[in-house]
Design an enzyme around this catalytic site. Sequence first.
Site, short mmCIF file in Angstrom:
data_model
loop_
_atom_site.label_atom_id
_atom_site.label_comp_id
_atom_site.label_asym_id
_atom_site.label_seq_id
_atom_site.Cartn_x
_atom_site.Cartn_y
_atom_site.Cartn_z
N ASP A 191 -0.40 -5.60 -4.46
CA ASP A 191 -0.28 -6.09 -3.01
C ASP A 191 1.05 -5.97 -2.49
O ASP A 191 2.13 -5.81 -3.58
CB ASP A 191 -0.70 -7.65 -2.84
CG ASP A 191 -2.24 -7.57 -3.31
OD1 ASP A 191 -3.08 -6.78 -2.79
OD2 ASP A 191 -2.67 -8.72 -3.60
N1 URA Z 1 -4.54 -8.98 -8.25
C1 URA Z 1 -4.27 -9.41 -6.91
O1 URA Z 1 -4.73 -10.30 -6.21
N2 URA Z 1 -3.20 -8.63 -6.18
C2 URA Z 1 -2.50 -7.68 -6.73
O2 URA Z 1 -1.65 -6.99 -6.57
C3 URA Z 1 -3.18 -7.34 -7.97
C4 URA Z 1 -4.17 -7.81 -8.79
#
Ligand code: URA
Length: 236
Positions: free
Chosen positions: A104
């Site tokens: 993310d």
């Molecule tokens: N889980 C999440 O919620 N976000 C990420 O970026 C990676 C794993």
Amino acid sequence: MLTLEKILQSQGFGSRKGCRALINGGYVTVGGQPVTDSSQPFDTTAFEFAVNGEAWLYREKLYLALNKPGDIECSRKPSHHPSVLTLFPGQFMERDLQPVGRLDHDTTGLLLLSDDGAFIHAQSSPKRHVPKLYRATTARPVTAALVAALKSGVQLIDEDEPLKALSCTALDEFRLELILEQGKYHQVKRMLAAAGNHCAALERVAIGRLRLDDLALPPGGWTYLDEAKLTLLAPG
Ligand code: URA
């Protein structure tokens, strides 16, 4: 053996015509000497050259690890923040460098990138059970019940089965580490929410046995992965 023109093109220095112009113009040196014949062949094994004084080593494929900073998107066409690809030399974009899976925009830590389609495909396959270690900061205190729920499995909307962490350990009142084998969309954040907490910050600290700490990269820093490092990504 490859001609210098083909070598430059393969390394992301532009079109064949553009590479030829760089070579003919005397901008490319090998062993410190300009080579102006674009059709001169070279053995690409450990081949070093310089363009405009910048040294390069020929790499058939790119395998990179980045310490992803926050506020940067994994997409090539980002919507709200710059793309991770802006952190790399322009030649890599030309070579079609891509992140292996996604983090993310606000997740930091270890991200692999490559221009080797087979490698990206193999690494991203759901059948490949490479454990990924995350360190999460929570908005509410980490309780024994939270850790137990993440280990035994939590049901997420849109998932057929409960998802569980391979392991989960409380680090302190507001931080825990968990290992996941799957890579579902926002998985850590959704699992924490489903277990009654909230993820305030998230960092990926290891993929398989490749640990971010061992790479000693500052946020935004990246490195090439050699054979030995790549074997640390093997499942099991
Ligand atoms: N889980 C999440 O919620 N976000 C990420 O970026 C990676 C794993």
